[in-house]
Design a protein around this motif. Structure first.
Motif, PDB file in Angstrom:
ATOM      1  N   ALA A  30       0.904  -1.352  -0.168  1.00 49.01           N
ATOM      2  CA  ALA A  30      -0.007  -0.001   0.153  1.00 49.01           C
ATOM      3  C   ALA A  30       0.958   1.279  -0.071  1.00 49.01           C
ATOM      4  O   ALA A  30       2.024   1.391   0.746  1.00 49.01           O
ATOM      5  N   PRO A  31       0.485   2.177  -0.601  1.00 49.55           N
ATOM      6  CA  PRO A  31       1.285   3.549  -0.793  1.00 49.55           C
ATOM      7  C   PRO A  31       1.039   4.254   0.599  1.00 49.55           C
ATOM      8  O   PRO A  31       0.295   3.797   1.423  1.00 49.55           O
ATOM      9  N   GLY A  68      -1.882   9.460   2.403  1.00 51.62           N
ATOM     10  CA  GLY A  68      -2.047  10.882   1.649  1.00 51.62           C
ATOM     11  C   GLY A  68      -1.743  10.686   0.032  1.00 51.62           C
ATOM     12  O   GLY A  68      -1.896  11.586  -0.526  1.00 51.62           O
ATOM     13  N   LYS A  69      -1.253   9.501   0.032  1.00 47.48           N
ATOM     14  CA  LYS A  69      -0.797   9.018  -1.662  1.00 47.48           C
ATOM     15  C   LYS A  69      -1.657   7.883  -2.241  1.00 47.48           C
ATOM     16  O   LYS A  69      -2.207   7.139  -1.484  1.00 47.48           O
ATOM     17  N   THR A  70      -2.186   8.147  -3.415  1.00 47.55           N
ATOM     18  CA  THR A  70      -2.844   7.168  -4.233  1.00 47.55           C
ATOM     19  C   THR A  70      -2.065   6.169  -4.650  1.00 47.55           C
ATOM     20  O   THR A  70      -2.491   5.162  -4.715  1.00 47.55           O
ATOM     21  N   HIS A  71      -0.755   6.339  -5.078  1.00 48.17           N
ATOM     22  CA  HIS A  71       0.158   5.237  -5.543  1.00 48.17           C
ATOM     23  C   HIS A  71       1.480   5.908  -5.521  1.00 48.17           C
ATOM     24  O   HIS A  71       1.773   6.800  -5.027  1.00 48.17           O
ATOM     25  N   TRP A  72       2.495   4.756  -5.559  1.00 44.10           N
ATOM     26  CA  TRP A  72       3.849   4.930  -5.214  1.00 44.10           C
ATOM     27  C   TRP A  72       4.277   5.822  -6.769  1.00 44.10           C
ATOM     28  O   TRP A  72       4.018   5.129  -7.782  1.00 44.10           O
ATOM     29  N   THR A  73       5.092   6.580  -6.368  1.00 47.41           N
ATOM     30  CA  THR A  73       6.057   7.032  -7.314  1.00 47.41           C
ATOM     31  C   THR A  73       7.446   6.463  -7.373  1.00 47.41           C
ATOM     32  O   THR A  73       7.843   5.857  -6.336  1.00 47.41           O
ATOM     33  N   ILE A 104      -0.291  -1.648 -10.362  1.00 50.54           N
ATOM     34  CA  ILE A 104      -1.624  -0.788 -10.283  1.00 50.54           C
ATOM     35  C   ILE A 104      -2.744  -1.994 -10.320  1.00 50.54           C
ATOM     36  O   ILE A 104      -3.907  -1.470 -10.057  1.00 50.54           O
TER      37      ILE A 104
END
Length: 157
Positions: free
Chosen positions: A109-110, A113-118, A152
């Motif tokens: 899980a990211p 506060g973040k929707t995905h990993w960068t 994703i």
């Protein structure tokens, strides 16, 4: 000054080079080396051009002509056409265990506060978790590109 390396092509070699150039398909360096060998050919019926003439006609340096000529004489026909393989050895930035931990982190899980990993977030987290001493986003990209993981997808974080 007498040439140390003289290119004398057989009719079969000359025909192969002309066929290679005639197709126009292939690596640019290989085609350039084929043209150099044809122009530098000192066999019966060859143009017998000097290195400076070959260089000016083909828009390459004289040193390139000398190197191709030398490789033809010392290593053979195929070696003269192929580019010299790199001898540099690049050290691995992360080993297999570190790659596995990085992939597991990417599938988790990211952060809140973040929707995905960068890639940059992953690189920072790898250093925070002491998976590696240093890590750049480019290293993360290379590691993740080697895998078929779908970060994703429904199963991944």
């Amino acid at each position: 000054m007498a040439k140390k390396y003289r290119v004398t092509l057989t009719p079969e070699e000359r025909q192969e080079l002309e066929g290679l150039i005639g197709k126009g398909k292939g690596e640019a360096r290989k085609l350039a080396h084929a043209r150099i060998l044809l122009q530098a050919d000192e066999a019966e019926g060859g143009p017998k051009r000097t290195d400076a003439e070959v260089a000016s006609v083909l828009n390459v340096s004289v040193r390139t002509v000398e190197r191709v000529r030398e490789r033809f004489v010392e290593q053979g026909f195929e070696a003269a056409l192929a580019p010299k393989p790199s001898e540099r050895v690049y050290p691995r930035l992360v080993d297999g265990a570190q790659e596995a931990r990085l992939i597991a982190l990417a599938c988790s899980a990211p952060p809140l506060g973040k929707t995905h990993w960068t890639l940059r977030l992953l690189a920072e987290r790898v250093v925070e978790l002491e998976i590696a001493e240093t890590c750049s986003h480019e290293t993360v990209r290379r590691v993740l590109k080697k895998t078929n993981s779908n970060r994703i997808g429904a199963r991944c974080g």
